[in-house]
Design a protein around this motif. Structure first.
Motif, PDB file in Angstrom:
ATOM      1  N   ARG A  30       0.865  -1.188   0.000  1.00 20.34           N
ATOM      2  CA  ARG A  30       0.000   0.000   0.000  1.00 20.34           C
ATOM      3  C   ARG A  30       0.895   1.229   0.000  1.00 20.34           C
ATOM      4  O   ARG A  30       1.716   1.416   0.891  1.00 20.34           O
ATOM      5  CB  ARG A  30      -0.880  -0.030   1.250  1.00 20.34           C
ATOM      6  N   VAL A  32       1.262   5.360   0.203  1.00 18.83           N
ATOM      7  CA  VAL A  32       0.544   6.530   0.702  1.00 18.83           C
ATOM      8  C   VAL A  32       1.397   7.778   0.511  1.00 18.83           C
ATOM      9  O   VAL A  32       2.623   7.720   0.496  1.00 18.83           O
ATOM     10  CB  VAL A  32       0.157   6.385   2.198  1.00 18.83           C
ATOM     11  N   ASP A  33       0.721   8.929   0.381  1.00 19.05           N
ATOM     12  CA  ASP A  33       1.439  10.197   0.252  1.00 19.05           C
ATOM     13  C   ASP A  33       1.732  10.758   1.643  1.00 19.05           C
ATOM     14  O   ASP A  33       1.421  10.126   2.659  1.00 19.05           O
ATOM     15  CB  ASP A  33       0.675  11.192  -0.626  1.00 19.05           C
ATOM     16  N   ARG A  37      -2.829   9.701   2.422  1.00 17.08           N
ATOM     17  CA  ARG A  37      -3.807   9.265   1.423  1.00 17.08           C
ATOM     18  C   ARG A  37      -3.190   8.189   0.537  1.00 17.08           C
ATOM     19  O   ARG A  37      -2.041   8.305   0.121  1.00 17.08           O
ATOM     20  CB  ARG A  37      -4.258  10.440   0.554  1.00 17.08           C
ATOM     21  N   GLU A  38      -3.987   7.174   0.255  1.00 17.66           N
ATOM     22  CA  GLU A  38      -3.489   6.087  -0.573  1.00 17.66           C
ATOM     23  C   GLU A  38      -3.257   6.563  -2.005  1.00 17.66           C
ATOM     24  O   GLU A  38      -4.055   7.312  -2.567  1.00 17.66           O
ATOM     25  CB  GLU A  38      -4.470   4.918  -0.575  1.00 17.66           C
ATOM     26  N   ILE A  39      -2.137   6.132  -2.577  1.00 14.77           N
ATOM     27  CA  ILE A  39      -1.804   6.420  -3.972  1.00 14.77           C
ATOM     28  C   ILE A  39      -2.242   5.211  -4.777  1.00 14.77           C
ATOM     29  O   ILE A  39      -1.776   4.093  -4.538  1.00 14.77           O
ATOM     30  CB  ILE A  39      -0.288   6.663  -4.146  1.00 14.77           C
ATOM     31  N   GLU A  40      -3.148   5.433  -5.705  1.00 16.55           N
ATOM     32  CA  GLU A  40      -3.698   4.337  -6.487  1.00 16.55           C
ATOM     33  C   GLU A  40      -2.650   3.758  -7.446  1.00 16.55           C
ATOM     34  O   GLU A  40      -1.941   4.503  -8.125  1.00 16.55           O
ATOM     35  CB  GLU A  40      -4.907   4.831  -7.290  1.00 16.55           C
ATOM     36  N   ARG A  41      -2.584   2.446  -7.446  1.00 19.55           N
ATOM     37  CA  ARG A  41      -1.686   1.728  -8.358  1.00 19.55           C
ATOM     38  C   ARG A  41      -2.522   1.144  -9.482  1.00 19.55           C
ATOM     39  O   ARG A  41      -3.605   0.635  -9.242  1.00 19.55           O
ATOM     40  CB  ARG A  41      -0.997   0.574  -7.634  1.00 19.55           C
ATOM     41  N   HIS A  42      -1.985   1.192 -10.689  1.00 24.68           N
ATOM     42  CA  HIS A  42      -2.692   0.625 -11.831  1.00 24.68           C
ATOM     43  C   HIS A  42      -1.980  -0.614 -12.374  1.00 24.68           C
ATOM     44  O   HIS A  42      -2.455  -1.207 -13.339  1.00 24.68           O
ATOM     45  CB  HIS A  42      -2.841   1.675 -12.930  1.00 24.68           C
ATOM     46  N   TRP A  59       5.994   8.291  -9.506  1.00 24.16           N
ATOM     47  CA  TRP A  59       6.395   7.314 -10.513  1.00 24.16           C
ATOM     48  C   TRP A  59       7.635   7.762 -11.283  1.00 24.16           C
ATOM     49  O   TRP A  59       7.828   8.951 -11.539  1.00 24.16           O
ATOM     50  CB  TRP A  59       5.252   7.055 -11.494  1.00 24.16           C
TER      51      TRP A  59
END
Length: 75
Positions: A30, A32-33, A37-42, A59
């Protein structure tokens, strides 16, 4: 193939420091910044910038190749 069951391999988090490049992060981590807040992974594997020059933080965008970044620690 390591002979491990597929489920066991997918639970492992592996971070690989590329020489003079990004950190490759594989597995169910997981991100987070600074505000938590969670940083979405694709993608299952992501490349995190270490040089500080990326235009798409956190990234890697390959900027380390042009700005002369050196990890300096052999990784």
């Amino acid at each position: 193939m390591t002979g491990e069951p597929r489920a066991a391999r997918t639970e492992e988090v592996v971070v690989t420091a590329c020489p003079d490049g990004p950190l490759l992060v594989r597995g169910p981590v997981r991100l987070v910044d600074l505000a938590g807040r969670e940083i979405e992974r694709h993608r299952a594997t992501v490349a995190l910038c270490r040089c500080g020059g990326t235009a798409i933080p956190p990234w890697c965008d390959g900027t380390h190749k042009v700005n002369g970044y050196r990890s300096g620690d052999g990784s």
